[in-house]
Design an enzyme around this catalytic site. Structure first.
Site, PDB file in Angstrom:
ATOM      1  CE1 TYR A 185     -20.505 -13.287  43.265  1.00 42.85           C
ATOM      2  CE2 TYR A 185     -19.987 -15.170  41.886  1.00 42.85           C
ATOM      3  CZ  TYR A 185     -19.871 -14.489  43.084  1.00 42.85           C
ATOM      4  OH  TYR A 185     -19.103 -15.027  44.084  1.00 42.85           O
ATOM      5  CE  LYS A 206     -12.469 -31.625  38.459  1.00 41.85           C
ATOM      6  NZ  LYS A 206     -12.223 -32.628  39.549  1.00 41.85           N
ATOM      7  CB  THR A 242     -16.695 -30.176  36.563  1.00 43.32           C
ATOM      8  OG1 THR A 242     -17.598 -29.098  36.359  1.00 43.32           O
ATOM      9  CG2 THR A 242     -15.309 -29.712  36.141  1.00 43.32           C
ATOM     10  CG  ASP A 243     -21.264 -28.735  33.951  1.00 46.26           C
ATOM     11  OD1 ASP A 243     -20.453 -28.244  34.767  1.00 46.26           O
ATOM     12  OD2 ASP A 243     -22.484 -28.444  33.959  1.00 46.26           O
ATOM     13  CD  GLU A 244     -17.534 -24.682  36.513  1.00 47.12           C
ATOM     14  OE1 GLU A 244     -16.516 -23.988  36.382  1.00 47.12           O
ATOM     15  OE2 GLU A 244     -18.349 -24.524  37.432  1.00 47.12           O
ATOM     16  CG  HIS A 262     -20.217 -15.584  35.658  1.00 45.67           C
ATOM     17  ND1 HIS A 262     -21.058 -14.863  36.465  1.00 45.67           N
ATOM     18  CD2 HIS A 262     -20.539 -16.881  35.867  1.00 45.67           C
ATOM     19  CE1 HIS A 262     -21.840 -15.688  37.130  1.00 45.67           C
ATOM     20  NE2 HIS A 262     -21.542 -16.920  36.779  1.00 45.67           N
ATOM     21  CG  LEU A 269     -26.351 -19.616  43.865  1.00 40.27           C
ATOM     22  CD1 LEU A 269     -26.020 -18.137  43.756  1.00 40.27           C
ATOM     23  CD2 LEU A 269     -27.096 -20.067  42.603  1.00 40.27           C
ATOM     24  CG  ASN A 272     -23.332 -32.483  42.354  1.00 38.18           C
ATOM     25  OD1 ASN A 272     -23.044 -33.521  42.908  1.00 38.18           O
ATOM     26  ND2 ASN A 272     -23.308 -32.373  41.033  1.00 38.18           N
ATOM     27  CE1 TYR A 304     -12.987 -27.228  40.118  1.00 41.19           C
ATOM     28  CE2 TYR A 304     -14.657 -26.321  38.635  1.00 41.19           C
ATOM     29  CZ  TYR A 304     -14.202 -27.350  39.464  1.00 41.19           C
ATOM     30  OH  TYR A 304     -14.962 -28.483  39.610  1.00 41.19           O
ATOM     31  CB  THR A 351      -4.903 -29.304  44.441  1.00 35.53           C
ATOM     32  OG1 THR A 351      -4.233 -28.594  45.473  1.00 35.53           O
ATOM     33  CG2 THR A 351      -5.864 -30.315  45.058  1.00 35.53           C
TER      34      THR A 351
END
Ligand code: NAD
Ligand code: DAU
Length: 350
Positions: free
Chosen positions: A223, A170, A141-143, A292, A206, A196, A166, A102
């Site tokens: 977590y 991205k 995204t910042d990730e 994480h 969350l 966001n 994920y 995707t």
């Protein structure tokens, strides 16, 4: 921007953006929302704009080449804002392949259609001439930057070091966007935003999850030690940042978007409990998310200095307004948790 294709406009940020643009972009002629309506897509988010003559919804997959090409032919878009994605880190750990197809292949399908439709000589591989004013914006995204230690912030030049399936998908999509700009000259931008919050967020994330569980006296699953830090931005500020990049962003540039609101997860969870008048005994520490990321923080100097964008919400006001929204829209949450929202498309668009 007059004829815009928004992908993923039935999701959390996409549906806020569709409403934002229809309200703020006065010279807009057409906004087509292409969304597959996965579990995360909810047309009930867009009830307010269904009757707007400038708005059209198309149910379909960004990976479907002939559909995407056909939409460009039919609607002659000058702008693409690409939100559609698999967006939940926990799901990516269970189902990485779906995220890679995707988020990467879907992006490439859109880029190809934009290139073919916007290039003045589509068959000339050396030509870098495009129709005037066209723009492709990738919502990232910042990730993609990975995790920070206690110090420092992500700037646009921080090397990409994604850690989850994920964020890897991205980051890969960002690289494909970059390649279409460098190789073919496609006029693109990439925005990389922090976490966001706000209305219409799917209650697996969350903040809406914790509000829902607290309201219904269920355990709040934190977590690990809950000391992971995220940098929170109200979704409407994110929408305004994207609009600013479309209006004033320099071609080919990346813009980080964030509100300087670093909070540990446990702080947010306690704040929600306090606002709802519920006891902290509802907090349940559960096994940590694999891989994480410990801390994210966005340096927003570039977008604030160069484009004059600034967040309008303080976190304190934004989170209270958001909690109130979820409490006042219990039916919206309940229709998601019961699955009833998925019948809406059948009723509306049959
Ligand atoms: P979301 O999961 O709420 O919505 C995603 C939307 O994409 C849904 O409507 C879904 O139906 C649609 N979609 C999924 N696969 C599709 C496909 N193959 N074809 C067409 N539509 C498809 O996501 P969100 O939180 O609104 O995030 C939107 C974008 O913003 C994503 O690209 C995400 O990576 C990015 N982002 C999110 C955040 C955040 O905090 N939520 C922060 C920064 C960037
Ligand atoms: O940083 C931007 C990203 O923010 C976006 O790119 C993603 O699409 C979006 O989902 C979000 O990713 P996170 O993983 O940061 O969001 P999530 O709401 O899933 O989790 C926020 C933090 O809370 C994270 O540290 C994990 C933790 N958490 C989450 C859930 C769902 C918990 O402790 N318990 C939970 O039940």
């Amino acid at each position: 921007m007059k004829r815009i294709l928004v992908t993923g406009g039935a999701g959390f940020i996409g549906s806020n953006f569709v409403q934002y643009i229809l309200e703020h972009q006065k010279d807009l002629v057409l906004l087509v929302n292409l969304d597959l309506l996965t579990y995360a897509g909810n047309l009930e988010n867009l009830k307010a704009v269904e009757g707007d003559p400038r708005y059209r919804f198309v149910k379909g997959d960004i990976r479907d080449k002939s559909l995407v090409e056909g939409l460009f032919e039919e609607y002659d878009f000058d702008t693409v804002v690409h939100f559609a994605a698999e967006s939940h880190v926990d799901r990516s750990i269970l189902e990485p392949e779906l995220f890679l197809t995707t988020n990467i292949v879907g992006t490439q399908t859109l880029l190809d259609a934009a290139k073919r439709h916007w290039k003045l000589s589509p068959d000339d591989k050396y030509s870098r001439e495009y129709k005037p004013g066209v723009r492709y914006l990738q919502v990232s995204t910042d990730e993609v930057y990975g995790a920070l230690g206690r110090e420092g912030m992500f700037t646009e030049t921080t090397p990409l070091a994604p850690n989850s399936p994920y964020s890897t998908s991205k980051a890969s999509a960002d690289m494909v966007v970059r390649a279409y700009h460098e190789t073919y000259g496609l006029p693109v931008n990439i925005t990389r935003c922090s976490n966001n919050y706000g209305p219409y967020q799917f209650p697996e994330k969350l903040i809406p999850l914790m509000i829902h569980n607290a309201r219904t006296d269920k355990p709040l699953p934190v977590y690990g030690d809950g000391m992971q830090i995220r940098d929170w931005l109200h979704v409407k500020d994110h929408c305004a940042a994207i609009a600013a990049v479309l209006e004033k962003g320099a071609v080919g540039e990346v813009y980080n978007v964030g509100g300087n609101n670093e909070k540990a997860n446990i702080e947010i969870v306690k704040l929600i409990l306090k606002e709802l008048g519920k006891p902290e005994s509802l907090i349940t520490h559960v096994k940590d998310r694999p891989g994480h990321d410990r801390r994210y923080a966005i340096d927003n100097t570039k977008i604030t200095r160069e484009l004059g964008w600034r967040p309008e919400y303080t976190f304190e006001d934004g989170i209270r307004e958001t909690i109130r929204w979820y409490l006042e829209n219990e039916t919206w949450v309940e229709r998601i948790t019961s699955g009833a929202y998925q019948e809406y498309y059948e009723k509306m668009y049959r």
